[in-house]
Design a protein around this motif. Structure first.
Motif, short mmCIF file in Angstrom:
data_model
loop_
_atom_site.label_atom_id
_atom_site.label_comp_id
_atom_site.label_asym_id
_atom_site.label_seq_id
_atom_site.Cartn_x
_atom_site.Cartn_y
_atom_site.Cartn_z
N ALA A 1 0.83 -1.21 0.00
CA ALA A 1 0.00 0.00 0.00
C ALA A 1 0.86 1.26 0.00
O ALA A 1 0.56 2.24 -0.70
CB ALA A 1 -0.93 -0.02 1.21
N GLU A 2 1.95 1.24 0.77
CA GLU A 2 2.85 2.39 0.80
C GLU A 2 3.52 2.60 -0.56
O GLU A 2 3.60 3.73 -1.06
CB GLU A 2 3.90 2.20 1.88
N ALA A 3 3.97 1.49 -1.17
CA ALA A 3 4.60 1.60 -2.48
C ALA A 3 3.60 2.09 -3.52
O ALA A 3 3.92 2.93 -4.37
CB ALA A 3 5.18 0.24 -2.89
N ALA A 4 2.38 1.55 -3.47
CA ALA A 4 1.36 1.96 -4.42
C ALA A 4 1.02 3.44 -4.26
O ALA A 4 0.82 4.16 -5.25
CB ALA A 4 0.11 1.11 -4.25
N ALA A 5 0.96 3.91 -3.02
CA ALA A 5 0.64 5.32 -2.78
C ALA A 5 1.70 6.23 -3.40
O ALA A 5 1.37 7.29 -3.95
CB ALA A 5 0.54 5.58 -1.28
N ARG A 6 2.96 5.81 -3.37
CA ARG A 6 4.02 6.63 -3.95
C ARG A 6 3.93 6.64 -5.48
O ARG A 6 4.14 7.69 -6.11
CB ARG A 6 5.39 6.12 -3.49
N LEU A 7 3.59 5.50 -6.07
CA LEU A 7 3.42 5.47 -7.52
C LEU A 7 2.20 6.27 -7.95
O LEU A 7 2.23 7.00 -8.95
CB LEU A 7 3.31 4.04 -8.01
N VAL A 8 1.10 6.13 -7.21
CA VAL A 8 -0.12 6.88 -7.52
C VAL A 8 0.15 8.37 -7.43
O VAL A 8 -0.30 9.17 -8.29
CB VAL A 8 -1.26 6.45 -6.58
N ALA A 9 0.90 8.78 -6.41
CA ALA A 9 1.22 10.20 -6.27
C ALA A 9 2.06 10.70 -7.44
O ALA A 9 1.87 11.83 -7.92
CB ALA A 9 1.96 10.43 -4.95
N VAL B 1 1.95 9.58 -10.54
CA VAL B 1 1.06 9.75 -11.68
C VAL B 1 0.18 10.98 -11.51
O VAL B 1 -0.08 11.73 -12.46
CB VAL B 1 0.20 8.48 -11.89
N ALA B 2 -0.28 11.21 -10.27
CA ALA B 2 -1.16 12.34 -10.00
C ALA B 2 -0.47 13.68 -10.26
O ALA B 2 -1.14 14.68 -10.52
CB ALA B 2 -1.66 12.28 -8.56
N GLU B 3 0.85 13.71 -10.21
CA GLU B 3 1.57 14.95 -10.46
C GLU B 3 1.44 15.42 -11.90
O GLU B 3 1.71 16.58 -12.20
CB GLU B 3 3.06 14.76 -10.12
N ARG B 4 1.10 14.49 -12.80
CA ARG B 4 0.98 14.81 -14.23
C ARG B 4 2.28 15.40 -14.80
O ARG B 4 2.25 16.28 -15.66
CB ARG B 4 -0.19 15.75 -14.50
N GLY B 5 3.38 14.92 -14.30
CA GLY B 5 4.67 15.39 -14.79
C GLY B 5 5.60 14.21 -14.99
O GLY B 5 5.28 13.06 -14.66
N PHE B 6 6.78 14.49 -15.54
CA PHE B 6 7.73 13.42 -15.81
C PHE B 6 8.45 13.00 -14.54
O PHE B 6 8.94 13.83 -13.77
CB PHE B 6 8.75 13.89 -16.84
N SER B 7 8.51 11.71 -14.33
CA SER B 7 9.31 11.13 -13.25
C SER B 7 9.56 9.68 -13.58
O SER B 7 8.82 9.06 -14.36
CB SER B 7 8.61 11.25 -11.89
N VAL B 8 10.63 9.13 -13.00
CA VAL B 8 10.95 7.71 -13.15
C VAL B 8 11.08 7.11 -11.76
O VAL B 8 11.77 7.67 -10.90
CB VAL B 8 12.26 7.50 -13.93
N THR B 9 10.42 5.97 -11.55
CA THR B 9 10.46 5.29 -10.26
C THR B 9 10.90 3.85 -10.46
O THR B 9 10.33 3.14 -11.30
CB THR B 9 9.08 5.30 -9.57
#
Length: 752
Positions: free
Chosen positions: A207-215, A217-225
């Motif tokens: 759940a913690e990992a998913a929350a970080r990935l969801v966040a 995506v929610a930024e609507r900007g470029f990032s790599v995780t």
């Protein structure tokens, strides 16, 4: 640049000129005039003459010419009824071409081939109620008419199935006017997806990992995780939540998988989470369906695609997320045609689309890990298996002390473990990364070895097919009964084991066990492989014998024992990534055990139990292995701390290929210094800032498909403009002649 002269057509005043890139092996966009009344924008598909034939291309740029336009330009023929390529995808094509030194037209071909490969959509015929019931009503006819009530159109076969009768009954009602035929719309290429169809059942770490990935995506900007989790930790369920977030935003997602065989279990898990399967994109999809998926991706109706590396070039309308599952896999590197690594290009595509990129793996590549540790990528970890399950207990079988009996390949301790496992009603996996029955066949009388006539490689015996096969060019010949050189009968010996030979030994040792061999070269293709994976997961087999295909993310709940037959096979070569690849492969293979309710264990047969890779596996200290391997790369200036590029010179004539390879090497040392790179001069000690050109040397596999091969390797510091150096080198060197070809592979992963 002018497409071709046409003196009879003077350019009009105020003419519109378009530069059209065509999907052929050319880097140049050709210039054309636009006929009056035709409005064109960058990205539009057009038909235009090219030489003596017509071709389809994409408008790359437009410009207005004041006054009399050039009179040597041909006219665009027509605008195609296809969704235009967005600017982001056109920039991606340019970027990939610049990075790989491939012609832009070849890169464009990967993005535009699908809509050209399909014919017209076939008309689907259905039936619906049209008139009064016929005078003669049988029970079957009555059921058909009842099933057709409501005025909806049904396919004939579906209506017959609903009524429990044959299609002939439906045809009879059509003939009598009670039913009429109508054209049905084509089946949707992908069903609607519901991000809230089934809520996730995640453990706290997930759940913690998913929350970080969801966040992200929610930024609507470029990032790599980097999503790094041990085997069986539930990484798929975690990144599904990122997919759900992209869907809630009305954006699209791409999930890349390294092998088509991986998609079976993945698609089922995806459907359970989202209510339907995603669109599939791989070589097994028919051309017509690929064209429909391409259109759906472009117009936004296809929301999620699960596919192979080629899916990266689809024309997404609003891409919000790219997931690269098993990002360490070598299958993401394409070596033929445009040589690119889909993992690295996924990061580039995400940057150009302002999207999120997630790289998932239990054994990340060193390149990805270094980026994460340096802070360029975000890093999310799942250190434990889902449900509190433990990782398999691993131990080594030292073949110097516990060798298998002569003519056998399974050590006694492994045989005993397999017997105990199947006696307990559990499954065992025996892994050997060699296809076929034996890698070499020779004559015991004269020593003749069977070699491919087109390649410098031994022919591999495939006993199930009664054939000798070259794994490089596909040459096949029948295995003879006697030696073709000395004519000795019964003198041919199979040397070394492959999975077929291992399966033969398993059948001898465990005659009552149900066993299966999994290998990519068996007939039946991906569909057969999917069925076999499903049967294994259901427990239909006791012993699984397989190649590296079994290491790719499969979940077998009853599998509790993994036996690695030859752990050293990947270590004995000159590949600088050999240790990393072997560690990743063996970690993934042994990680298949114990993913269900019962604990697992792994036995690793090796001649080198003290090798750092084997010690890291047995200790479970992956972190120490990564630290030591990363330090060794940094000391040697190898990727990701330096840069490499291979130039492969090939030709039908050995002398011609070698001559051109040597000319390339001489040209490299003639190049003047540049602010962006400096070539180490022959005979001088290179510095850390120099580009060093090594070779030419004959390739380890010197001949492939009848072409003689020589390799040069350029090694450069990370700050150097390696592509600029390569362009200057190719411009300085003489042009290839006599069928000689030069292929460039930036950041190669194969050195054969």
């Amino acid at each position: 640049m002018a497409a071709e002269r046409d003196e009879d057509r003077p350019g009009p005043r105020g003419a519109t000129i378009v530069d059209v890139l065509t999907p052929v092996a050319v880097d140049t966009a050709w210039s054309y005039r636009v006929p009056p009344g035709l409005a064109l924008e960058p990205g539009d598909f057009v038909d235009a003459p090219l030489g003596t034939r017509a071709t389809t291309g994409v408008v790359w740029a437009t410009r207005q010419i004041e006054g009399a336009g050039p009179n040597n330009l041909k006219l665009v023929t027509a605008k195609r009824d296809l969704p235009p390529l967005r600017a982001e995808l056109r920039r991606f094509v340019d970027w990939v071409a610049a990075w790989t030194l491939a012609p832009r037209g070849l890169v464009l071909r990967m993005a535009t081939r699908a809509p050209e490969g399909a014919g017209p959509e076939p008309v689907r015929v259905g039936v619906r109620l049209a008139g009064p019931p016929p005078e003669r009503l049988t029970p079957a006819r009555t059921r058909v008419l009842a099933a057709a009530e409501g005025g909806l159109a049904h396919p004939k076969s579906a209506l017959a199935a609903l009524a429990g009768c044959g299609v002939g009954v439906v045809d009879g009602l059509v003939d009598e006017g009670a039913l009429e035929t109508v054209a049905l719309p084509p089946d949707p290429v992908a069903a609607p997806l519901d991000p809230d169809h089934a809520g996730p059942a995640l453990q706290p770490a997930q759940a913690e990992a998913a929350a970080r990935l969801v966040a992200a995506v929610a930024e609507r900007g470029f990032s790599v995780t980097l999503l790094e989790g041990v085997t069986g930790s539930g990484k798929t369920e975690v990144y599904f939540e990122a997919v759900a977030q992209a869907l809630r935003q009305g954006r699209q997602a791409l999930v890349m998988l390294p092998e088509i065989a991986l998609t079976a279990q993945f698609l089922d898990r995806f459907a359970a989470r989202f209510g339907a399967r995603p669109a599939e994109w791989h070589s097994g999809v028919s051309p017509r369906k690929r064209a429909r998926i391409w259109q759906g991706v472009a117009d936004g109706s296809v929301r999620v695609v699960a596919g192979a590396r080629s899916a990266l070039f689809l024309p997404f309308r609003e891409l919000g997320l790219i997931v690269v599952d098993e990002e360490h896999e070598g299958a993401y590197k394409q070596e033929d045609g445009v040589a690119y690594h889909a993992r690295d290009m996924a990061v580039v595509r995400a940057r150009l689309e302002n999207a999120t990129c997630a790289l998932a793996s239990a054994t990340p590549s060193i390149e990805t890990r270094v980026n994460a540790l340096a802070g360029r990528y975000r890093h999310v970890r799942l250190p434990e298996r889902f449900g509190g399950r433990t990782l398999p207990d691993l131990s080594a079988i030292d073949l110097k002390r516990e060798a298998a009996p002569r003519g056998r390949w399974l050590a006694p301790r492994l045989v005993e473990a397999v017997g105990a496992t199947i006696a307990a009603g559990e499954q065992a996996l025996l892994f050997l990364n060699r296809r076929g029955y034996a890698p070499l066949t020779l004559c015991k009388a004269c020593g003749h070895r069977f070699q491919c006539p087109n390649c410098t490689a031994w022919l591999v015996e495939h006993r199930f097919r009664r054939a000798l096969v070259c794994h490089h060019c596909g040459h096949v010949e029948r295995r003879p009964d006697s030696c073709p050189v000395c004519d000795a009968a019964d003198a041919l010996a199979a040397c070394g084991p492959g999975v077929e030979r291992l399966a033969e030994e398993v059948a001898t040792l465990f005659p009552e066990a149900r066993s299966i061999v999994l290998s990519s070269d068996f007939p039946g293709g991906a569909e057969r492989f999917r069925r076999e994976l499903e049967e294994i997961a259901r427990g239909a087999f006791d012993i699984v014998v397989g190649t590296q295909l079994v290491a790719k993310g499969h979940n077998f709940p009853k599998l509790t024992l993994t036996g690695v037959i030859d752990a050293d096979v990947g270590l004995a070569n000159g590949d600088p990534r050999a240790a990393e690849r072997t560690f990743q492969l063996l970690q993934q293979v042994t990680g298949r055990a114990g993913r269900g309710e019962r604990p697992g264990r792994g036995l690793i047969q090796t001649w080198q139990p003290d090798h750092p890779v084997i010690r890291a596996l047995l200790s479970g200290d992956a972190e120490r292995f990564y630290v030591e391997e990363t330090a060794a790369r940094e000391r040697a200036g190898l990727p990701p701390f330096g840069r490499l590029a291979a130039l492969i010179v090939s030709g039908g004539d050995r002398a011609g290929a070698e001559t051109h390879a040597r000319a390339l090497a001489r040209a490299a040392h003639r190049l003047p210094a540049s602010p962006r790179w400096r070539v180490a001069q022959a005979g001088a000690m290179p510095t850390a800032d120099d580009v060093v050109v090594l070779g030419p040397a004959e390739a380890p596999i010197a001949v492939v498909r009848g072409r003689h091969r020589f390799r040069l390797l350029a090694r450069a510091p990370k700050s150097a403009d390696l592509q600029g150096f390569l362009r200057a080198l190719l411009a300085e060197a003489p042009k290839p002649t006599g069928g000689v070809r030069v292929d460039v592979d930036v950041e190669p992963t194969s050195f054969l």
